[in-house]
Design an enzyme around this catalytic site. Sequence first.
Site, PDB file in Angstrom:
ATOM      1  N   GLU A 223     -38.953  10.535 -41.689  1.00  0.00           N
ATOM      2  CA  GLU A 223     -37.936  11.462 -42.132  1.00  0.00           C
ATOM      3  C   GLU A 223     -38.217  12.717 -41.339  1.00  0.00           C
ATOM      4  O   GLU A 223     -38.959  13.242 -41.118  1.00  0.00           O
ATOM      5  CB  GLU A 223     -38.501  11.733 -43.660  1.00  0.00           C
ATOM      6  CG  GLU A 223     -37.501  12.718 -44.262  1.00  0.00           C
ATOM      7  CD  GLU A 223     -37.895  12.972 -45.931  1.00  0.00           C
ATOM      8  OE1 GLU A 223     -37.097  13.533 -46.625  1.00  0.00           O
ATOM      9  OE2 GLU A 223     -38.918  12.396 -46.248  1.00  0.00           O
TER      10      GLU A 223
ATOM     11  N   LYS B  33     -29.850  11.431 -47.168  1.00  0.00           N
ATOM     12  CA  LYS B  33     -30.665  11.322 -48.420  1.00  0.00           C
ATOM     13  C   LYS B  33     -29.850  11.606 -50.199  1.00  0.00           C
ATOM     14  O   LYS B  33     -29.276  12.623 -49.777  1.00  0.00           O
ATOM     15  CB  LYS B  33     -31.615  12.124 -48.494  1.00  0.00           C
ATOM     16  CG  LYS B  33     -33.005  11.949 -49.350  1.00  0.00           C
ATOM     17  CD  LYS B  33     -34.092  12.936 -48.964  1.00  0.00           C
ATOM     18  CE  LYS B  33     -35.512  12.741 -49.706  1.00  0.00           C
ATOM     19  NZ  LYS B  33     -36.496  13.595 -49.223  1.00  0.00           N
TER      20      LYS B  33
ATOM     21  N   TYR C 209     -40.118  19.166 -56.505  1.00  0.00           N
ATOM     22  CA  TYR C 209     -41.319  19.509 -57.443  1.00  0.00           C
ATOM     23  C   TYR C 209     -42.469  19.399 -56.419  1.00  0.00           C
ATOM     24  O   TYR C 209     -42.369  19.274 -55.298  1.00  0.00           O
ATOM     25  CB  TYR C 209     -41.571  18.173 -58.404  1.00  0.00           C
ATOM     26  CG  TYR C 209     -41.546  16.760 -57.812  1.00  0.00           C
ATOM     27  CD1 TYR C 209     -42.575  16.407 -57.246  1.00  0.00           C
ATOM     28  CD2 TYR C 209     -40.455  16.156 -57.598  1.00  0.00           C
ATOM     29  CE1 TYR C 209     -42.665  14.857 -56.492  1.00  0.00           C
ATOM     30  CE2 TYR C 209     -40.483  14.891 -56.904  1.00  0.00           C
ATOM     31  CZ  TYR C 209     -41.486  14.193 -56.284  1.00  0.00           C
ATOM     32  OH  TYR C 209     -41.392  13.126 -55.669  1.00  0.00           O
TER      33      TYR C 209
ATOM     34  N   CYS D  48     -37.162   8.280 -48.027  1.00  0.00           N
ATOM     35  CA  CYS D  48     -38.238   8.730 -48.881  1.00  0.00           C
ATOM     36  C   CYS D  48     -37.906   8.774 -50.523  1.00  0.00           C
ATOM     37  O   CYS D  48     -38.154   7.641 -51.032  1.00  0.00           O
ATOM     38  CB  CYS D  48     -39.003  10.500 -48.535  1.00  0.00           C
ATOM     39  SG  CYS D  48     -40.549  10.856 -48.978  1.00  0.00           S
TER      40      CYS D  48
ATOM     41  N   SER E 253     -44.090  11.651 -46.711  1.00  0.00           N
ATOM     42  CA  SER E 253     -44.793  11.730 -48.008  1.00  0.00           C
ATOM     43  C   SER E 253     -45.992  12.432 -47.995  1.00  0.00           C
ATOM     44  O   SER E 253     -47.156  11.806 -47.251  1.00  0.00           O
ATOM     45  CB  SER E 253     -45.187  10.155 -48.668  1.00  0.00           C
ATOM     46  OG  SER E 253     -45.453  10.380 -49.625  1.00  0.00           O
TER      47      SER E 253
ATOM     48  N   LYS F 177     -52.989   9.313 -53.639  1.00  0.00           N
ATOM     49  CA  LYS F 177     -51.592   8.963 -53.223  1.00  0.00           C
ATOM     50  C   LYS F 177     -51.464   7.786 -52.445  1.00  0.00           C
ATOM     51  O   LYS F 177     -50.587   6.828 -52.655  1.00  0.00           O
ATOM     52  CB  LYS F 177     -51.018  10.133 -52.244  1.00  0.00           C
ATOM     53  CG  LYS F 177     -49.487  10.072 -51.981  1.00  0.00           C
ATOM     54  CD  LYS F 177     -48.535  10.270 -53.127  1.00  0.00           C
ATOM     55  CE  LYS F 177     -47.308  10.522 -52.765  1.00  0.00           C
ATOM     56  NZ  LYS F 177     -46.804  11.783 -52.300  1.00  0.00           N
TER      57      LYS F 177
ATOM     58  N   LEU G 141     -71.738  31.531 -40.840  1.00  0.00           N
ATOM     59  CA  LEU G 141     -72.796  30.489 -41.311  1.00  0.00           C
ATOM     60  C   LEU G 141     -73.781  31.341 -42.088  1.00  0.00           C
ATOM     61  O   LEU G 141     -74.548  32.074 -41.724  1.00  0.00           O
ATOM     62  CB  LEU G 141     -73.462  29.936 -40.058  1.00  0.00           C
ATOM     63  CG  LEU G 141     -72.577  29.007 -39.112  1.00  0.00           C
ATOM     64  CD1 LEU G 141     -73.526  28.245 -38.023  1.00  0.00           C
ATOM     65  CD2 LEU G 141     -71.824  28.150 -39.869  1.00  0.00           C
TER      66      LEU G 141
ATOM     67  N   GLY H 211     -75.812  29.178 -44.281  1.00  0.00           N
ATOM     68  CA  GLY H 211     -76.901  28.496 -44.641  1.00  0.00           C
ATOM     69  C   GLY H 211     -76.666  27.884 -45.703  1.00  0.00           C
ATOM     70  O   GLY H 211     -77.451  27.182 -46.585  1.00  0.00           O
TER      71      GLY H 211
ATOM     72  N   GLU I 256     -64.589  28.077 -56.371  1.00  0.00           N
ATOM     73  CA  GLU I 256     -64.595  29.659 -56.461  1.00  0.00           C
ATOM     74  C   GLU I 256     -63.348  30.397 -56.328  1.00  0.00           C
ATOM     75  O   GLU I 256     -63.338  31.249 -57.032  1.00  0.00           O
ATOM     76  CB  GLU I 256     -65.448  29.878 -54.911  1.00  0.00           C
ATOM     77  CG  GLU I 256     -66.878  29.330 -55.005  1.00  0.00           C
ATOM     78  CD  GLU I 256     -67.550  29.599 -53.562  1.00  0.00           C
ATOM     79  OE1 GLU I 256     -68.802  29.343 -53.306  1.00  0.00           O
ATOM     80  OE2 GLU I 256     -66.626  29.745 -52.481  1.00  0.00           O
TER      81      GLU I 256
ATOM     82  N   LYS J 131     -55.664  37.484 -56.796  1.00  0.00           N
ATOM     83  CA  LYS J 131     -56.500  37.071 -55.377  1.00  0.00           C
ATOM     84  C   LYS J 131     -55.832  35.934 -54.750  1.00  0.00           C
ATOM     85  O   LYS J 131     -56.082  35.796 -53.440  1.00  0.00           O
ATOM     86  CB  LYS J 131     -57.833  36.832 -55.889  1.00  0.00           C
ATOM     87  CG  LYS J 131     -59.028  38.088 -56.261  1.00  0.00           C
ATOM     88  CD  LYS J 131     -60.223  37.575 -56.336  1.00  0.00           C
ATOM     89  CE  LYS J 131     -61.176  38.725 -56.654  1.00  0.00           C
ATOM     90  NZ  LYS J 131     -62.602  38.181 -56.738  1.00  0.00           N
TER      91      LYS J 131
END
Length: 573
Positions: free
Chosen positions: A43, A111, A117, A147, A174, A180, A321, A323, A432, A543
């Site tokens: 597509e 199409k 959505y 699609c 897709s 999926k 990094l 750790g 997080e 945030k």
Amino acid sequence: MYIRVTIAQLNSHLGNFDENLKKIYKAVDIAEKNKADFVIFPELFLTGYPPEDLILRTSFLKKNIKYLEKVISYSKNKNVVILLGYIDVEEDAYNSVSIIHHGKFLGKYRKQLLPNYSVFDEHRYFKPGKETVIIEYNSIKVGLNICEDIWSPIGPLHYQVLNGAQLILNASASPYYYGKRTLRKQYLSTKSYDYHCPIVYCNLIGGQDEVVFDGGSIVTTSKGDILYECKPFDEEIITIDIPIEENLRTNLQDPRRRYIELEKKDVKIIKISNIQPKRKKLKLSKITYNLNKENEIFKAITLGLKDYIKKNGFKKVVIGLSGGMDSSLVAAIATEAFGKENVVGILMPSMYSSEHSIKDAIALAENLGIKYHTLKITDIYYSFMSELKDIFKDHPEDITEENIQARIRGTLLMALSNKFGYIVLATGNKSEIATGYSTLYGDMVGGFSPIKDVYKTEVYKIAKWYNEYKGKEIIPHNVFIKPPSAELRPDQKDQDTLPPYEILDEILKLYIEKELSVEEISEKYDLNTVKYVAKLVDKNEYKRRQGVIGVKVTERSFGKDRRMPITNQYKEW
């Protein structure tokens, strides 16, 4: 009797018409060499998908048509019929597939069902088509759609088959999320079986901002079997012979379709007469791919990260990094995506950093073979506190001092990015980010966040799989067994302020992805815990709105998938 189709499961580069054109020419040449009847592209392959507000620029639309004309010209001496996704422009814009043969534009399919959505927003950009198209190719009827058209219970596929289509060709883009690929295979197999019609489903691969397209193009038989599946997360150009006479045989043996009422619907027939040279039937082994969850998600993130960096012109990445597990997994993904010579690790220990965390970070860098540097932040931190001491006097230490450490680290990483042209990879996970257990302008800084949509418990599972996949310990054993900690104060542990991740992640999945209420979730988990988690999620929307984009791998990721207002007074807690 059979139709020979070349599936061009390729990675398009949005707006890079020249690069996309080269891939189109290559696929057409391969299809021609293999004496294919059709070559089908994903597509909107000519432009790249999704073009979003570029569609509002008439210059972009005109360039898309200009390059379509190049393909038409290139097809003059080609026998193969080219089915290429592009944007058709008349009084409006249409998501379309062109039908090109022997240097002529024979028509198009627009199409009809425009998704609006999840990550899709096609009603904003396109007008839906109305005509159902069937290509009558040497007396064989071939339905062409795009699609979403294939996913509706009643839609273009329905009318094409009931008007005699013996084969369906579908051009798709897709997006991936875990689950999926299985859903897609089951659905297309069911559609093929219900309509007694083989389907060629050509899907895009590659990363586009936070979205990854996994490919996994599929060919099904009229009995619902999978005849062939293309490689997931990889480019592939494959030519396959699809038996057509099975349709009639299946219809005679299972006549359910005779009783389906055909509503009136505009069906446009595009006739193509094409004499193919003699050819032997291709021998192609049935192939399907079954990846375990950790492997599949790792491949998705690696592809999404690789394309984001490559397509935006960056050369190297830099990672803080600590750790800990998150930065360890991100470093491993980056090394797989770009090679060890293009990944730089930065250790930034403070007065609270444990000796074992520093050793784990160094061991990881050496195991991966990446270059690393150590920048101590203790003196910088005390310099900050010295400047702030008069303003902060009479106020006890709290999270403010912790966040200053994170922001110093973010500043150092961005300094390296500016100086050397690196892109900073943020290392936060979905658990997080959902709960706000991350610092704005601190550990949230960066240009891309690879594991943004991966829950903490899944991070550990993927890391374990990665070590097994490599056949040796890349991520140090100690990283797996020590309690997760931000190490911003003495003896700090994540579980000081968060529920155990095994519980937290399950609550988050129900609240974020399934949109269950606090009351519904509390039927399974402690009510006060659920309320606390919901409160954290809701309060930290501001945030997330400022956060870095990352690869979508769950059914509902933060970003385009989940558009919650920051300013609102609706609360369940």
